[in-house]
Each structure stands twice: as C-alpha cells, then as structure tokens.
Scaffold this motif. Structure first.
Motif, PDB file in Angstrom:
ATOM      1  N   UNK A  81       0.808  -1.112  -0.098  1.00 51.24           N
ATOM      2  CA  UNK A  81       0.115   0.528  -0.212  1.00 51.24           C
ATOM      3  C   UNK A  81       0.479   1.362   0.312  1.00 51.24           C
ATOM      4  N   UNK A  82       1.960   0.971   0.669  1.00 45.23           N
ATOM      5  CA  UNK A  82       2.551   2.504   0.688  1.00 45.23           C
ATOM      6  C   UNK A  82       3.350   2.517  -0.708  1.00 45.23           C
ATOM      7  N   UNK A  83       3.663   1.889  -1.180  1.00 48.43           N
ATOM      8  CA  UNK A  83       4.724   1.432  -2.759  1.00 48.43           C
ATOM      9  C   UNK A  83       3.586   2.475  -3.246  1.00 48.43           C
ATOM     10  N   UNK A  84       2.337   1.404  -3.965  1.00 48.17           N
ATOM     11  CA  UNK A  84       0.353   2.544  -4.866  1.00 48.17           C
ATOM     12  C   UNK A  84       0.661   4.047  -4.391  1.00 48.17           C
ATOM     13  N   UNK A  85       0.400   3.823  -2.516  1.00 45.27           N
ATOM     14  CA  UNK A  85       0.862   5.464  -2.405  1.00 45.27           C
ATOM     15  C   UNK A  85       1.874   6.712  -2.663  1.00 45.27           C
ATOM     16  N   UNK A  86       2.809   5.898  -2.383  1.00 45.16           N
ATOM     17  CA  UNK A  86       4.021   6.552  -2.901  1.00 45.16           C
ATOM     18  C   UNK A  86       4.282   7.286  -4.527  1.00 45.16           C
ATOM     19  N   UNK A  87       4.006   6.083  -5.539  1.00 41.46           N
ATOM     20  CA  UNK A  87       3.426   6.283  -6.517  1.00 41.46           C
ATOM     21  C   UNK A  87       2.663   6.849  -7.148  1.00 41.46           C
ATOM     22  N   UNK A  88       0.994   7.328  -6.168  1.00 41.31           N
ATOM     23  CA  UNK A  88       0.503   8.674  -6.632  1.00 41.31           C
ATOM     24  C   UNK A  88       1.062   9.973  -6.507  1.00 41.31           C
ATOM     25  N   UNK A 100       6.995   9.532 -15.723  1.00 42.03           N
ATOM     26  CA  UNK A 100       6.199   9.089 -15.049  1.00 42.03           C
ATOM     27  C   UNK A 100       6.525   7.319 -15.275  1.00 42.03           C
ATOM     28  N   UNK A 101       7.501   6.729 -16.460  1.00 43.52           N
ATOM     29  CA  UNK A 101       7.598   5.899 -16.627  1.00 43.52           C
ATOM     30  C   UNK A 101       8.680   5.028 -15.405  1.00 43.52           C
ATOM     31  N   UNK A 102       9.579   6.376 -15.140  1.00 43.78           N
ATOM     32  CA  UNK A 102      10.385   5.710 -13.513  1.00 43.78           C
ATOM     33  C   UNK A 102       9.443   5.640 -13.049  1.00 43.78           C
ATOM     34  N   UNK A 103       8.634   5.911 -12.347  1.00 45.11           N
ATOM     35  CA  UNK A 103       7.005   5.840 -11.146  1.00 45.11           C
ATOM     36  C   UNK A 103       6.399   3.779 -11.595  1.00 45.11           C
ATOM     37  N   UNK A 104       6.719   3.866 -12.944  1.00 47.93           N
ATOM     38  CA  UNK A 104       5.778   2.378 -12.835  1.00 47.93           C
ATOM     39  C   UNK A 104       7.173   1.341 -12.784  1.00 47.93           C
ATOM     40  N   UNK A 105       8.139   1.675 -13.357  1.00 49.52           N
ATOM     41  CA  UNK A 105       9.191   1.204 -14.285  1.00 49.52           C
ATOM     42  C   UNK A 105       9.827   0.544 -11.804  1.00 49.52           C
ATOM     43  N   UNK A 340      18.422  12.148   5.986  1.00 42.73           N
ATOM     44  CA  UNK A 340      18.162  13.615   5.915  1.00 42.73           C
ATOM     45  C   UNK A 340      16.899  14.286   5.142  1.00 42.73           C
ATOM     46  N   UNK A 341      16.060  13.202   4.774  1.00 40.78           N
ATOM     47  CA  UNK A 341      15.476  13.010   3.896  1.00 40.78           C
ATOM     48  C   UNK A 341      13.996  11.867   4.047  1.00 40.78           C
ATOM     49  N   UNK A 342      13.509  11.796   5.484  1.00 41.67           N
ATOM     50  CA  UNK A 342      13.152  10.323   5.743  1.00 41.67           C
ATOM     51  C   UNK A 342      11.434  10.803   5.219  1.00 41.67           C
ATOM     52  N   UNK A 343      10.976  11.528   4.691  1.00 39.77           N
ATOM     53  CA  UNK A 343       9.524  10.819   3.699  1.00 39.77           C
ATOM     54  C   UNK A 343      10.068  11.020   2.878  1.00 39.77           C
ATOM     55  N   UNK A 344      11.234  10.380   2.021  1.00 38.98           N
ATOM     56  CA  UNK A 344      10.976   9.728   0.942  1.00 38.98           C
ATOM     57  C   UNK A 344      10.970  10.741  -0.645  1.00 38.98           C
ATOM     58  N   UNK A 345      11.688   9.738  -1.195  1.00 41.48           N
ATOM     59  CA  UNK A 345      11.361  11.696  -2.856  1.00 41.48           C
ATOM     60  C   UNK A 345      10.401  10.558  -3.479  1.00 41.48           C
ATOM     61  N   UNK A 346       9.855   9.531  -3.299  1.00 45.24           N
ATOM     62  CA  UNK A 346       8.925   9.384  -4.156  1.00 45.24           C
ATOM     63  C   UNK A 346       9.720   8.232  -5.590  1.00 45.24           C
ATOM     64  N   UNK A 347       8.672   6.900  -5.900  1.00 45.11           N
ATOM     65  CA  UNK A 347       9.112   6.333  -6.794  1.00 45.11           C
ATOM     66  C   UNK A 347       9.629   6.450  -7.973  1.00 45.11           C
ATOM     67  N   UNK A 348      10.866   5.600  -8.203  1.00 42.26           N
ATOM     68  CA  UNK A 348      11.353   6.327  -9.375  1.00 42.26           C
ATOM     69  C   UNK A 348      13.161   7.242  -9.578  1.00 42.26           C
ATOM     70  N   UNK A 349      13.395   6.975  -8.154  1.00 40.07           N
ATOM     71  CA  UNK A 349      14.501   7.835  -7.985  1.00 40.07           C
ATOM     72  C   UNK A 349      15.618   7.172  -6.864  1.00 40.07           C
ATOM     73  N   UNK A 350      15.254   6.268  -7.442  1.00 39.61           N
ATOM     74  CA  UNK A 350      16.892   5.465  -6.540  1.00 39.61           C
ATOM     75  C   UNK A 350      16.722   3.930  -7.651  1.00 39.61           C
TER      76      UNK A 350
END
Length: 435
Positions: A81-88, A100-105, A340-350
């Motif tokens: 659920x967290x993965x889906x939430x961070x994707x949205x 958008x492609x990176x988020x899907x990957x 230093x960024x505990x709330x994350x950067x979102x999907x596709x940034x790593x």
C-alpha cells in the motif's frame, strides 16, 4: 489440469524463464526485435505472475477458502500500500524528479516480491508439488552453472561485444555502460596493469545475479541424495567463477544460520570450508583465471577511471579495493539521504530505475536505502519488519528456506537484491508457501 494447478505450472515457468530472460531478450534484440515490441515480449513475466495470482484468488473464492491473514501478511499488504501511495503522490511534493515511466518501473520493481509472496502464500502446495518445484530450481541452476562454465572458458569476450547483450542493456533498457563496449563493467575482473579476466555471467548476463541465484540453489540441494554432492560441487564451482565475494559471504552466513538453528556442527564446517576456499580462490584468481583483453578504446576509458581511483587497491581480498569502497560509499550516502529526507523522494528516484530514466540517483546498491528513498523511512522500516518476521517464520518451519532468505536479506545490504527478478519471485514465493 484443475484451475488451482495452473498457478503451480506458472511458478515452474517463472523459475526457468527468469533465469533465461536476459540472454533470450538480448538475442531477440540481436535478431531485430526492438523497442516497444521487445518491451511487450519482456513483460511476459509480469503478465504471468499477475495471471497466476488472479487464478489463486479465484480458486480460493470458488472453494470458499479465503486466506487467513496473519501479521506477516498485513505487513506485506502495508508495504504494498505504501508503494502504491508513493506512486500516486506528486513528485514535486517530495522533491523527487522521476518520470511517469520511472514511477511505473519502480512500482513493478518494489511490488514484485509482494506479488510473489502472496502467490506462494495462496498455493497450498502439497509435498509432491513442492518437491517438483525444488527440482525445477536445481535443474535450472545446474543448466545456468554448466552454461556459464562453458561460456567463460570457451567463448571469447569479443563474441559478447557483438552478441546483442550491449544493445539490450544500452538501447532497450537505457543503461549506459562505458568501460566495456556498453557491456556491464563487472562482466570482467580488471586486476589492473592491463590484466583482465573473464567472470562467469551465464544466462543472467551478470556475475552478481548468477552468483545470487547459485547461492539460493545450493541451499536447496539435498546432499543425502546420490547426486547431491556432485550437483553441489557443480554449483559451487560456478559460484567461484563468478568471482563474487558477496555471494560467497552470503553462503557462509546461510550455513552459519543453519548451524545455529539446528545446533549442528556439520553446517558450520561447511561454512568454514566455503570461507577458506572462497578466500583462496579470489586471492589467486589472477594465476589461473580465463584471461581476456580490452580494446584500445576500452583501455583508454579504463585508464581514465583508474586515475579517479588512484588510492584504491587492485587486490580483490583487500578492504580498500575500488569495488568495496564504492559499495560502502553508496551505502553510507544512501543512508544519509534517507535520514536527512525521511519522508522519501517518491518512486523512481533510486537505483537502476533512476539510472534508466536519467534522473538523479538518490540512493543505489542497497535494497534498504533504495526503498527508504522511494517509500520513505516508514516504507523501509515496514519492509525490514516484514522481512524479519518472514525470516523467523521460515526458519521455524523449513530451515533451508529460512537460510536462503537470510542470505538474500544479507545481500540486500550492498545490492538491490529485489532488482534480480529470479530472486524476488522464487525466494519470496517459497517463503510465502512456507508461512
């Protein structure tokens, strides 16, 4: 065949197909199947896994046997659920830059072990079915080992430069490797001073992914069977030829876990033997390893890279060699980013996903720091908690599955272990079945 057995067949296909995937896709690219057509073909694994999951859910619904969820299942669902939430969540809210492609990957990457876990969880395998799946794992590993050993000794590196592998990685996946004619740099072991040696890459086209698969398979080998010792030796020799220290260390960790869980001496002796042989092999590899050579252009690039790492050692058993330094630096930088960024950067940034889509890589190498960047510190903690509970459950029921899972979690410290689809599907499916 009943509807409930189709998912079992799908898991057999995934065990074999994921081991052959990269090699098969590279040869399709070489044959002219490229772009969106090859992407559609490469999605076979995702379609098959989703179809198998759907069949499991439907079979349980028809039989009025809903899955009784335990804490470990709720944690898997929470992570998903967290993965889906961070994707949205919009990237601008989190300071991310993924496409958008990176988020899907990234969503596919992060959810793969969750889907495989629930596939295994819902199958209700019989002992006969489980035994057949284990034999499929072992037969696949034996083929991968034999293919790799023949390749590393008989096939020149020049063939691989023009085999389609470089096109698959560079043009199809968008991975820019510069030091070896667009092949991954770890395709070979560069000992410095112009000495270059092949590493076993097999059908995975990667010494690391091959090593991780072989570590898992070694823990599936029934040594009491007449063919057990011979198969274990084949897989171990192939593991050595991958020249992957992390794989050897993971096998030692797994054997120590078995020794502690069973309170037995023999697994501990095996661990000591693996440590001794592995260290000796890596230390002396330059005396007998299959030699190759760089092209003039590759040699120029390697010289430029060497200048940037002038303080690094070329000794593979040294804690100061370039590979170890890079892994530790990446782990340290990734952990610092998450803190230093505990709330994350979102999907596709790593990790590889960010590299493929040409955005800033906020963390790489470690599964845990990558998940911390993509799903925040909370997502990483949920994944770790789920993994530890799953480890405890598997060790309590089937120690060899638990040991394989322990090895995988250990590898996750310094590599994106769930980024190897064979590991993410096979190990988590077996773990789900064990729970």
């Amino acid at each position: 065949m009943t509807q409930r057995r189709w998912p079992v067949l799908a898991l057999h296909v995934l065990i074999v197909g994921l081991a052959l995937h990269n090699f098969a896709m590279s040869q399709l690219w070489r044959a002219g199947v490229r772009g969106s057509a090859l992407s559609a073909v490469a999605a076979w694994k995702d379609v098959l896994l989703l179809a198998a999951l759907a069949l499991v859910v439907e079979a349980r619904r028809r039989q009025a046997r809903p899955l009784r969820l335990e804490l470990v299942d709720w944690l898997a669902l929470a992570f998903g659920a967290l993965v889906v939430l961070y994707g949205l969540v919009p990237q601008s809210w989190l300071g991310g830059g993924a496409t958008h492609k990176g988020v899907l990957y990234a969503a596919r990457h992060d959810l793969l072990p969750v889907g495989a876990y629930f596939l295994g969880r819902g199958l209700d395998l019989t002992e006969a079915e489980r035994s057949k799946l284990c034999r499929t794992v072992l037969a696949t590993a034996a083929f991968v080992a034999a293919f790799g050993l023949l390749d590393v000794e008989l096939v020149p590196l020049s063939w691989w430069r023009h085999s389609g592998a470089a096109g698959w990685f560079r043009d199809q996946l968008g991975l820019q490797y510069i030091g070896l004619s667009h092949l991954p740099e770890n395709f070979v072991y560069n000992a410095g001073g112009g000495e270059v040696f092949r590493r076993l890459t097999s059908t995975f086209l990667s010494p690391l992914a091959t090593a991780y698969m072989l570590v898992v398979a070694l823990l599936f080998v029934p040594l009491r069977r007449r063919w057990g010792i011979a198969l274990a030796l084949l897989l171990f020799v192939a593991l050595l030829w991958t020249h992957t220290r992390a794989g050897l260390l993971a096998l030692v960790v797994a054997l120590v876990v078995i020794a502690l869980r069973r309170r037995a001496l023999r697994p501990l002796l095996y661990a000591l033997a693996v440590a001794f042989v592995g260290f000796a092999f890596v230390k002396t590899y330059t005396h007998f390893g299959p030699r190759t050579r760089f092209t003039p252009h590759e040699l120029h690039v390697q010289e430029q890279i060497a200048k940037r790492h002038a303080k690094s050692s070329n000794d593979a058993t040294s804690a100061n060699d370039s590979s170890t330094r890079e892994h530790l630096a990446s782990l340290r930088d990734g952990a610092r980013t998450v803190i230093h960024h505990p709330w994350g950067h979102g999907l596709g940034n790593a990790g590889v996903t960010a590299a493929r889509t040409h955005v800033k890589v906020q963390a790489g190498e470690s599964t845990y720091t990558e998940l911390g960047v993509e799903t925040g510190l909370l997502g990483a903690l949920v994944f770790v908690t789920w993994s530890l509970l799953l480890l405890r459950a598997t060790l309590a029921r089937r120690v060899w599955i638990g040991a394989a899972f322990a090895a995988v979690l250990f590898l996750g410290l310094q590599t994106d272990i769930i980024g190897v689809p064979w590991i993410a599907v096979v190990v988590w499916a077996f773990a789900g079945d064990t729970v």
